[in-house]
Design a protein around this motif. Sequence first.
Motif, PDB file in Angstrom:
ATOM      1  N   ILE A  17     -12.272  11.400 -66.634  1.00 31.48           N
ATOM      2  CA  ILE A  17     -12.478  11.031 -65.227  1.00 31.48           C
ATOM      3  C   ILE A  17     -12.268  12.312 -64.529  1.00 31.48           C
ATOM      4  O   ILE A  17     -13.458  12.910 -63.548  1.00 31.48           O
ATOM      5  N   SER A  18     -11.585  13.359 -64.671  1.00 32.45           N
ATOM      6  CA  SER A  18     -11.396  14.380 -63.788  1.00 32.45           C
ATOM      7  C   SER A  18     -12.856  15.271 -64.058  1.00 32.45           C
ATOM      8  O   SER A  18     -13.714  15.541 -62.683  1.00 32.45           O
ATOM      9  N   VAL A  19     -13.313  15.680 -65.095  1.00 33.11           N
ATOM     10  CA  VAL A  19     -14.965  16.473 -65.336  1.00 33.11           C
ATOM     11  C   VAL A  19     -15.849  15.706 -64.523  1.00 33.11           C
ATOM     12  O   VAL A  19     -16.381  16.095 -64.453  1.00 33.11           O
ATOM     13  N   LEU A  20     -15.740  14.427 -65.297  1.00 35.96           N
ATOM     14  CA  LEU A  20     -17.017  13.348 -64.704  1.00 35.96           C
ATOM     15  C   LEU A  20     -16.856  13.431 -62.884  1.00 35.96           C
ATOM     16  O   LEU A  20     -18.656  13.482 -62.330  1.00 35.96           O
ATOM     17  N   GLY A  21     -16.006  13.339 -62.417  1.00 38.31           N
ATOM     18  CA  GLY A  21     -15.698  13.391 -61.188  1.00 38.31           C
ATOM     19  C   GLY A  21     -16.463  14.435 -60.407  1.00 38.31           C
ATOM     20  O   GLY A  21     -17.084  14.616 -59.805  1.00 38.31           O
ATOM     21  N   ALA A  22     -16.214  15.662 -61.069  1.00 36.80           N
ATOM     22  CA  ALA A  22     -16.344  16.837 -60.592  1.00 36.80           C
ATOM     23  C   ALA A  22     -18.194  17.402 -60.981  1.00 36.80           C
ATOM     24  O   ALA A  22     -18.725  17.876 -60.419  1.00 36.80           O
ATOM     25  N   ILE A  23     -17.950  16.415 -61.899  1.00 40.33           N
ATOM     26  CA  ILE A  23     -19.579  16.912 -61.981  1.00 40.33           C
ATOM     27  C   ILE A  23     -20.844  15.754 -60.986  1.00 40.33           C
ATOM     28  O   ILE A  23     -21.999  16.868 -60.981  1.00 40.33           O
ATOM     29  N   VAL A  24     -20.869  14.710 -61.049  1.00 41.28           N
ATOM     30  CA  VAL A  24     -21.065  14.531 -60.084  1.00 41.28           C
ATOM     31  C   VAL A  24     -21.380  14.457 -58.603  1.00 41.28           C
ATOM     32  O   VAL A  24     -22.074  14.682 -57.910  1.00 41.28           O
ATOM     33  N   GLY A  25     -19.737  14.935 -58.556  1.00 41.59           N
ATOM     34  CA  GLY A  25     -19.991  15.884 -56.552  1.00 41.59           C
ATOM     35  C   GLY A  25     -20.483  17.470 -56.651  1.00 41.59           C
ATOM     36  O   GLY A  25     -21.104  17.088 -55.786  1.00 41.59           O
ATOM     37  N   LEU A  26     -21.135  17.750 -57.882  1.00 39.78           N
ATOM     38  CA  LEU A  26     -21.586  19.029 -58.022  1.00 39.78           C
ATOM     39  C   LEU A  26     -22.947  18.147 -57.729  1.00 39.78           C
ATOM     40  O   LEU A  26     -23.929  19.236 -56.720  1.00 39.78           O
ATOM     41  N   LEU A  27     -23.398  17.382 -58.712  1.00 40.25           N
ATOM     42  CA  LEU A  27     -24.852  16.720 -58.747  1.00 40.25           C
ATOM     43  C   LEU A  27     -25.146  16.488 -56.957  1.00 40.25           C
ATOM     44  O   LEU A  27     -26.212  16.777 -56.958  1.00 40.25           O
ATOM     45  N   LEU A  28     -24.464  15.038 -57.251  1.00 36.58           N
ATOM     46  CA  LEU A  28     -24.375  15.541 -55.073  1.00 36.58           C
ATOM     47  C   LEU A  28     -24.962  16.276 -54.169  1.00 36.58           C
ATOM     48  O   LEU A  28     -25.538  16.776 -53.319  1.00 36.58           O
ATOM     49  N   LEU A  29     -23.441  17.314 -54.044  1.00 35.73           N
ATOM     50  CA  LEU A  29     -24.379  18.129 -53.139  1.00 35.73           C
ATOM     51  C   LEU A  29     -25.780  19.420 -53.601  1.00 35.73           C
ATOM     52  O   LEU A  29     -25.976  20.229 -52.604  1.00 35.73           O
ATOM     53  N   TYR A  30     -25.523  20.008 -54.437  1.00 33.79           N
ATOM     54  CA  TYR A  30     -27.305  19.542 -54.918  1.00 33.79           C
ATOM     55  C   TYR A  30     -27.934  18.821 -54.498  1.00 33.79           C
ATOM     56  O   TYR A  30     -28.650  19.918 -53.725  1.00 33.79           O
ATOM     57  N   VAL A  31     -27.949  18.272 -54.466  1.00 37.49           N
ATOM     58  CA  VAL A  31     -29.565  17.411 -54.086  1.00 37.49           C
ATOM     59  C   VAL A  31     -28.997  16.809 -52.123  1.00 37.49           C
ATOM     60  O   VAL A  31     -30.734  17.262 -51.802  1.00 37.49           O
ATOM     61  N   VAL A  32     -28.037  17.443 -52.040  1.00 37.26           N
ATOM     62  CA  VAL A  32     -27.696  17.442 -49.981  1.00 37.26           C
ATOM     63  C   VAL A  32     -28.286  18.465 -49.846  1.00 37.26           C
ATOM     64  O   VAL A  32     -28.798  18.531 -48.454  1.00 37.26           O
ATOM     65  N   ILE A  33     -27.999  20.003 -50.572  1.00 36.66           N
ATOM     66  CA  ILE A  33     -28.614  21.181 -50.314  1.00 36.66           C
ATOM     67  C   ILE A  33     -30.241  21.303 -50.380  1.00 36.66           C
ATOM     68  O   ILE A  33     -30.554  21.519 -49.648  1.00 36.66           O
ATOM     69  N   ARG A  34     -30.369  20.566 -51.614  1.00 33.84           N
ATOM     70  CA  ARG A  34     -32.429  20.371 -51.757  1.00 33.84           C
ATOM     71  C   ARG A  34     -32.390  20.440 -50.785  1.00 33.84           C
ATOM     72  O   ARG A  34     -33.634  20.473 -50.363  1.00 33.84           O
ATOM     73  N   GLN A  35     -32.140  19.015 -50.770  1.00 36.82           N
ATOM     74  CA  GLN A  35     -32.978  17.805 -49.173  1.00 36.82           C
ATOM     75  C   GLN A  35     -32.915  18.891 -48.026  1.00 36.82           C
ATOM     76  O   GLN A  35     -34.008  18.759 -47.467  1.00 36.82           O
ATOM     77  N   GLY A  36     -31.858  19.354 -47.910  1.00 31.72           N
ATOM     78  CA  GLY A  36     -31.399  19.979 -46.475  1.00 31.72           C
ATOM     79  C   GLY A  36     -32.158  21.343 -46.059  1.00 31.72           C
ATOM     80  O   GLY A  36     -33.466  21.834 -45.394  1.00 31.72           O
ATOM     81  N   VAL A  37     -32.580  21.667 -47.084  1.00 28.76           N
ATOM     82  CA  VAL A  37     -33.355  23.601 -47.158  1.00 28.76           C
ATOM     83  C   VAL A  37     -35.312  23.163 -47.355  1.00 28.76           C
ATOM     84  O   VAL A  37     -35.961  22.912 -46.771  1.00 28.76           O
TER      85      VAL A  37
END
Length: 53
Positions: A17-37
């Motif tokens: 669950i921790s690894v899955l949560g980290a992966i989902v969090g990093l994916l969401l961070l990537y999408v937010v940064i990509r949209q901002g750029v």
Amino acid sequence: MDLAYQALLLLILNISISVLGAIVGLLLLYVVIRQGVFHGLRAHTRWIDDGKG
């Protein structure tokens, strides 16, 4: 099922669950940064194009 087996399963579940949560969090961070750029570059292009005329 003995206590050691249950503890091992709980440990594996927590790690999964921790690894899955980290992966989902990093994916969401990537999408937010990509949209901002993307929006920043688009606004910059509009600003440059407005200055040409």
